[in-house]
Each structure stands twice: as C-alpha cells, then as structure tokens.
Design an enzyme around this catalytic site. Structure first.
Site, PDB file in Angstrom:
ATOM      1  N   ARG A   1       9.163  -4.954  -4.132  1.00 41.20           N
ATOM      2  CA  ARG A   1       9.537  -5.688  -3.190  1.00 41.20           C
ATOM      3  C   ARG A   1       8.596  -6.666  -2.556  1.00 41.20           C
ATOM      4  NH1 ARG A   1      10.994  -2.753   2.267  1.00 41.20           N
ATOM      5  NH2 ARG A   1       8.705  -2.660   1.924  1.00 41.20           N
TER       6      ARG A   1
ATOM      7  N   TYR B   1      -0.965   6.460  -9.781  1.00 37.34           N
ATOM      8  CA  TYR B   1      -1.104   5.681  -8.465  1.00 37.34           C
ATOM      9  C   TYR B   1      -0.037   6.142  -7.313  1.00 37.34           C
ATOM     10  CZ  TYR B   1      -1.762   2.830  -4.258  1.00 37.34           C
ATOM     11  OH  TYR B   1      -2.109   2.419  -3.139  1.00 37.34           O
TER      12      TYR B   1
ATOM     13  N   ARG C   1      -4.142  -8.007  -3.526  1.00 38.09           N
ATOM     14  CA  ARG C   1      -3.993  -6.640  -4.069  1.00 38.09           C
ATOM     15  C   ARG C   1      -3.036  -6.788  -5.292  1.00 38.09           C
ATOM     16  NH1 ARG C   1      -4.864  -3.025   0.817  1.00 38.09           N
ATOM     17  NH2 ARG C   1      -4.822  -4.572   2.315  1.00 38.09           N
TER      18      ARG C   1
ATOM     19  N   PHE D   1      17.333  13.193   6.216  1.00 39.46           N
ATOM     20  CA  PHE D   1      15.813  12.847   6.164  1.00 39.46           C
ATOM     21  C   PHE D   1      15.576  12.238   4.668  1.00 39.46           C
ATOM     22  CE2 PHE D   1      11.530  14.187   5.212  1.00 39.46           C
ATOM     23  CZ  PHE D   1      10.794  13.245   5.867  1.00 39.46           C
TER      24      PHE D   1
HETATM   25  C1  D61 Z   1      11.733  12.661   1.664  1.00 35.49           C
HETATM   26  C2  D61 Z   1      11.643  11.862   2.541  1.00 35.49           C
HETATM   27  C3  D61 Z   1      10.759  11.159   2.630  1.00 35.49           C
HETATM   28  C4  D61 Z   1       9.691  11.029   1.579  1.00 35.49           C
HETATM   29  C5  D61 Z   1       9.871  11.766   0.412  1.00 35.49           C
HETATM   30  C6  D61 Z   1      10.722  12.741   0.394  1.00 35.49           C
HETATM   31  C7  D61 Z   1       8.966  11.556  -0.669  1.00 35.49           C
HETATM   32  C8  D61 Z   1       7.638  10.583  -0.320  1.00 35.49           C
HETATM   33  C9  D61 Z   1       7.638   9.845   0.891  1.00 35.49           C
HETATM   34  C10 D61 Z   1       8.561  10.164   1.962  1.00 35.49           C
HETATM   35  C11 D61 Z   1       6.727   9.024   0.809  1.00 35.49           C
HETATM   36  C12 D61 Z   1       7.179   7.535   0.663  1.00 35.49           C
HETATM   37  C13 D61 Z   1       6.029   6.590   0.960  1.00 35.49           C
HETATM   38  C14 D61 Z   1       6.744   5.238   0.771  1.00 35.49           C
HETATM   39  C15 D61 Z   1       6.194   4.247   1.510  1.00 35.49           C
HETATM   40  N1  D61 Z   1       4.638   3.844   1.256  1.00 35.49           N
HETATM   41  C16 D61 Z   1       3.862   3.759   2.199  1.00 35.49           C
HETATM   42  O1  D61 Z   1       3.815   4.084   3.305  1.00 35.49           O
HETATM   43  C17 D61 Z   1       2.619   3.348   1.377  1.00 35.49           C
HETATM   44  O2  D61 Z   1       1.332   4.302   1.651  1.00 35.49           O
HETATM   45  C18 D61 Z   1       1.505   5.623   1.191  1.00 35.49           C
HETATM   46  C19 D61 Z   1       0.351   6.336   1.625  1.00 35.49           C
HETATM   47  C20 D61 Z   1       0.724   7.292   2.890  1.00 35.49           C
HETATM   48  C21 D61 Z   1       1.889   7.864   3.275  1.00 35.49           C
HETATM   49  C22 D61 Z   1       2.404   8.100   4.431  1.00 35.49           C
HETATM   50  C23 D61 Z   1       3.959   8.682   4.506  1.00 35.49           C
HETATM   51  C24 D61 Z   1       4.818   7.937   4.581  1.00 35.49           C
HETATM   52  C25 D61 Z   1       6.184   8.483   4.668  1.00 35.49           C
HETATM   53  C26 D61 Z   1       6.239   9.882   4.823  1.00 35.49           C
HETATM   54  C27 D61 Z   1       4.958  10.612   5.197  1.00 35.49           C
HETATM   55  C28 D61 Z   1       3.797   9.846   4.949  1.00 35.49           C
HETATM   56  C29 D61 Z   1       5.101  11.856   5.702  1.00 35.49           C
HETATM   57  C30 D61 Z   1       6.341  12.168   6.057  1.00 35.49           C
HETATM   58  C31 D61 Z   1       7.538  11.582   5.859  1.00 35.49           C
HETATM   59  C32 D61 Z   1       7.596  10.391   5.378  1.00 35.49           C
HETATM   60  C33 D61 Z   1       2.209   1.993   1.801  1.00 35.49           C
HETATM   61  O3  D61 Z   1       2.137   1.909   3.054  1.00 35.49           O
HETATM   62  C34 D61 Z   1       2.594   0.541   3.555  1.00 35.49           C
HETATM   63  C35 D61 Z   1       2.122   0.109   5.005  1.00 35.49           C
HETATM   64  O4  D61 Z   1       0.716   0.714   5.066  1.00 35.49           O
HETATM   65  O5  D61 Z   1       2.455  -0.647   5.643  1.00 35.49           O
HETATM   66  C36 D61 Z   1       0.907   1.571   1.055  1.00 35.49           C
HETATM   67  O6  D61 Z   1      -0.195   1.341   1.653  1.00 35.49           O
HETATM   68  O7  D61 Z   1       1.246   1.423  -0.163  1.00 35.49           O
HETATM   69 MG    MG Z   2      -2.187   2.297   1.004  1.00 35.38          MG
END
Ligand code: D61
Ligand code: MG
Length: 416
Positions: free
Chosen positions: A218, A171, A228, A288
């Site tokens: 968290r 997931y 969920r 970043f």
């Molecule tokens: C380097 C820098 C940033 C990074 C990385 C490496 C590797 C992975 C990530 C960022 C992604 C980390 C996601 C952690 C936060 N989780 C969420 O936002 C959940 O949604 C996941 C699906 C959508 C992801 C969207 C995303 C997030 C960060 C980014 C990115 C895209 C693109 C570029 C840079 C950063 C979480 O959402 C919480 C909410 O809706 O409030 C969920 O639904 O579980």
């Molecule tokens: Mg989600």
C-alpha cells in the site's frame, strides 16, 4: 465525511450508526486508568499518540495482558523510530539498534536527537522502561528477547532496499513476524491461550508477514518519495528497470503487473492466518488479532489491480472498516470476510495479467479454507432518495458532533 462516502452502501451506514451509538463498546471496551500510576497513564497517552492501527485493540485486551502488550508496542515503536530516522548517521544507528534492548535496564536512558514524528517515545523512554521493569519477569523476558532480535535484524536492511523474495520474508520477519511471535508468547504466558499458540512460531510469523507485506504494498508511493524501497527487486525487476518507474503513468501496465504479483505473494499467508485464528480462545485476544488481519485483506483487495497505489494513498472507507471490525469477532465472521475479499480479487483478475494463474490458484486455496455458512457480501441495494436525504441530514449533524468531540482513534486509514 464518512457517512457520505458510505451513502451508497446501506450496510456501512448501519455499521457506522451502530458504532457511533455505542455499538463500538461491544468490540472495543474502555480502558479504565483511574487507579493506575502517572507513568502508566503516560504510556497509554503515547500509545494513543503513536498508533492509529493498534491503540484501540490493545486497550480492549483483558487486563492481565493489556499493559504488557502496550509496553511491548511502545518499546518496539521506539526501536522502529530509530530504524526509520534517516537523519541518524549509520555509525550511531547501527550500535544503537544492536544495543537497544539493554536500554530497558537503564532507568535514565533516552534519545533526544530523532526528527521522526513518533520521537516522543525515544525522548521519554525512561517512563516506558520504568513501566517495563514493573511487568512480570516472564513478560519482560519475551519483550527484551524480541527487541534484541529485531534490532539485530534491522541492521541488515539499512541500505533501504530488499533484493530477493526470501529477503522480503526475512525483512518482514524482523519487523513484524517477530512481533507476532512475541505477542503469541505473551498470550500463552498470560494463561489466556494454550501453550501451542506461543510455540508455533511459523504461524505467528505469518500473522506479522501478512500485515507488513500489505503495508509495504500500500505504501509504495510514500516510501519511494522518502527514498526507501521495500518492494523486492526480484519481483519488480521482471516489470521495470527501476522501482520508481512505476510512479510514471506511462508504465501503468507494468506497475499493475508487479502490484498484482506482490498481492498474490501476500495472499499466500492467509491459510496460516486462519489456522492461527482457529486456535485463539479468549475473546479479547481474538478481536485483537482478527481486526488487523481483516483490515489487511480489505486493504489488499482494494489495492489489487488498482492504479491508485501509484498516485496516492489507497484506503478502505471508515464505514467498511467499522463493518468489518464488528464482523470479525468470531472465526466464522473472519472466514466470511476473508472469503468475500478473496472472491472479489478472483473476479477482478485481468485476463492479461502475467501472474493470473498463480493468483487464481492461491485464491481458490483461500476460498476452500475460508468456506463458511456466514456471508459478508453486501446486499448491493441502493437507498431510495428520501432515505438518502435523511441520511444527509444525519450526516450534517454527525459532522457537527465529531468536530466537537474530536477524540476518534481508528484502524488502518479510518481517521475521521
Ligand atoms: C496479532 C496482532 C497484532 C500483530 C500481530 C498479531 C503480528 C504482528 C504485528 C501485529 C505487527 C505488525 C506490524 C505492521 C505494521 N508495521 C509497522 O508498524 C512497521 O514497523 C514495524 C516495526 C515496529 C513494530 C511495532 C509494533 C507494531 C504493532 C504492534 C506491536 C509493535 C506490538 C504489539 C501489538 C501490535 C512500520 O511502521 C510504520 C510507521 O512507522 O509508521 C515500518 O516502519 O515499516
Ligand atoms: Mg521501520
């Protein structure tokens, strides 16, 4: 009242003041949008509206990457908004998630039926897809490919629970590991990083898993309240009959055992994170990547063995976050932060904890790999009274100032 919360931590007060008086410019530069199209400006407006954690670090990226990563974020945020929206019936949601990447090619496509807080990115998706189609073809391919894979993967977990630890990794791979993989391919495509960064998908995946697992740990209470369950059953079933049992204070001991088990699981990704970071050459890409990771280790440490996870939101102080952010600009700094928080966890392992041996072993592994001359430990000195009083005065002025200014965007739980 950030300064007051940090009053007992001189290093944090220093960091907050330095940040406020322009020190942030050293880490987070301003994105100049004067010469950009109205659509692109709108995209940055949506980025700032929908992301507390990533808006600032994305806008500090070097220009050749900044727009691509901003659009990447908005496209996936839109997809995630569909996933998260419990009011969309499954017979609408599943085909939409699967075909979402094709909407990038439909200039007029939008979705007006979401009730989520970030619905704006679906309602005005045409502005985002317009900017998407203006990106270099290489960037478009990466974004579209990740969007396709993520949408597919999301449909597997729509019943809202995760069984095995393997499924937990799966997931998290779909919703965050793929982001890490996509970003790494964008870094390499931009020429700012070596091709190995984009090719080593295992390490890129770990970057995402560490962030997502920390969020899931968290957000226990918030997710339970919304029906969920993202904590894997294989783990919680060792300690309870229902995941929601942990919210009952009568089950506090079991709840903490499960929490510590999961924190240990997440901690296993740290060696990969350090190896990944050691390959990053460009300073803006480094910041970043590093800033979210150090916020995550700080959050994990704060969550470890903390009953607060089951009664509310566990957050790091803004002063702490700002101090970490300013420290996380070099590999040695990142190592020092990882070392510090891992040592803290190691010292707080309860002698009765069922996972204590695995936790200890994992902490030692991380300490070994994050060994460095730099030191992140705070002095632990307290201010004399007269200094505290001057600080109070400064704090009151600060409060006035921020209420006038009110434009702050921050990282994990550091809103003013
Ligand atoms: C380097 C820098 C940033 C990074 C990385 C490496 C590797 C992975 C990530 C960022 C992604 C980390 C996601 C952690 C936060 N989780 C969420 O936002 C959940 O949604 C996941 C699906 C959508 C992801 C969207 C995303 C997030 C960060 C980014 C990115 C895209 C693109 C570029 C840079 C950063 C979480 O959402 C919480 C909410 O809706 O409030 C969920 O639904 O579980
Ligand atoms: Mg989600």
């Amino acid at each position: 009242m950030d300064l007051v919360k940090s009053i007992r931590y001189p290093e944090e007060v220093y960091a907050l003041l330095k940040y406020k008086f322009g020190g942030c410019q050293a880490v987070i530069s301003k994105n100049d949008l004067k010469n950009e199209s109205p659509q692109l400006r709108k995209c940055y407006e949506y980025l700032n509206k929908t992301s507390r954690s990533f808006a600032a670090v994305i806008q500090a990226l070097d220009r050749e990457l900044r727009h691509a990563v901003c659009i990447f974020y908005l496209v996936l945020r839109a997809l995630d908004t569909v996933e998260d929206d419990m009011t969309i019936p499954l017979e609408v949601k599943v085909p939409l998630l699967r075909s979402f990447y094709t909407k990038l090619q439909e200039p007029d496509w939008c979705f007006m039926d979401s009730k989520e807080k970030d619905k704006i990115v679906l309602e005005d998706f045409s502005t985002i897809s317009h900017e998407f189609r203006k990106l270099a073809p290489l960037y478009q391919e990466v974004i579209s490919d990740i969007c396709c894979k993520m949408g597919d993967g999301m449909t597997v977990f729509l019943e809202g629970h995760v069984d095995s630890k393997k499924q937990w990794d799966e997931y998290c791979h779909y919703v965050a590991g793929l982001v890490g993989i996509g970003l790494s391919r964008l870094f390499s495509a931009s020429g700012l990083e070596d091709s190995i960064v984009g090719q080593d998908t295992r390490l890129a995946n770990s970057m995402g898993l560490f962030l997502q697992k920390t969020n899931i740990i968290r957000d226990y209470l918030e997710d339970i309240e919304q029906g969920r369950e993202f904590w894997p059953k294989e783990v919680w079933s060792k300690y309870a009959n229902k995941l929601s049992d942990f919210a009952d204070p009568a089950n506090r001991r079991a709840a903490l055992s499960c929490l510590n088990d999961l924190v240990t699981n997440a901690l296993h990704h740290v060696p990969d994170v350090l190896l990944y970071m050691s390959r990053i050459k460009n300073q803006s890409v480094f910041n970043f990547c590093a800033i979210p990771q150090v916020m995550a280790i700080g959050t994990l440490e704060r969550c470890y063995n903390n009953p607060g996870v089951f009664t509310g939101v566990v957050k790091i102080r803004k002063g702490e976050a700002v101090r970490m952010m300013m420290y996380a600009t070099s590999l040695e700094g990142v190592k020092a932060i990882m070392y510090h928080f891992t040592a803290q966890i190691l010292h707080s392992i309860p002698s009765t904890d069922p996972s204590q041996n695995i936790t200890r072993r994992c902490c030692h592994q991380v300490l070994e790999r994050s060994c460095t001359d730099k030191d992140y430990t705070s002095s632990g000195q307290f201010f004399p009274l007269y200094v505290s009083c001057s600080m109070m005065l400064a704090a009151i002025m600060w409060q006035y100032w921020t209420s006038v200014e009110n434009i702050y965007h921050g990282y994990f739980g550091m809103e003013s």
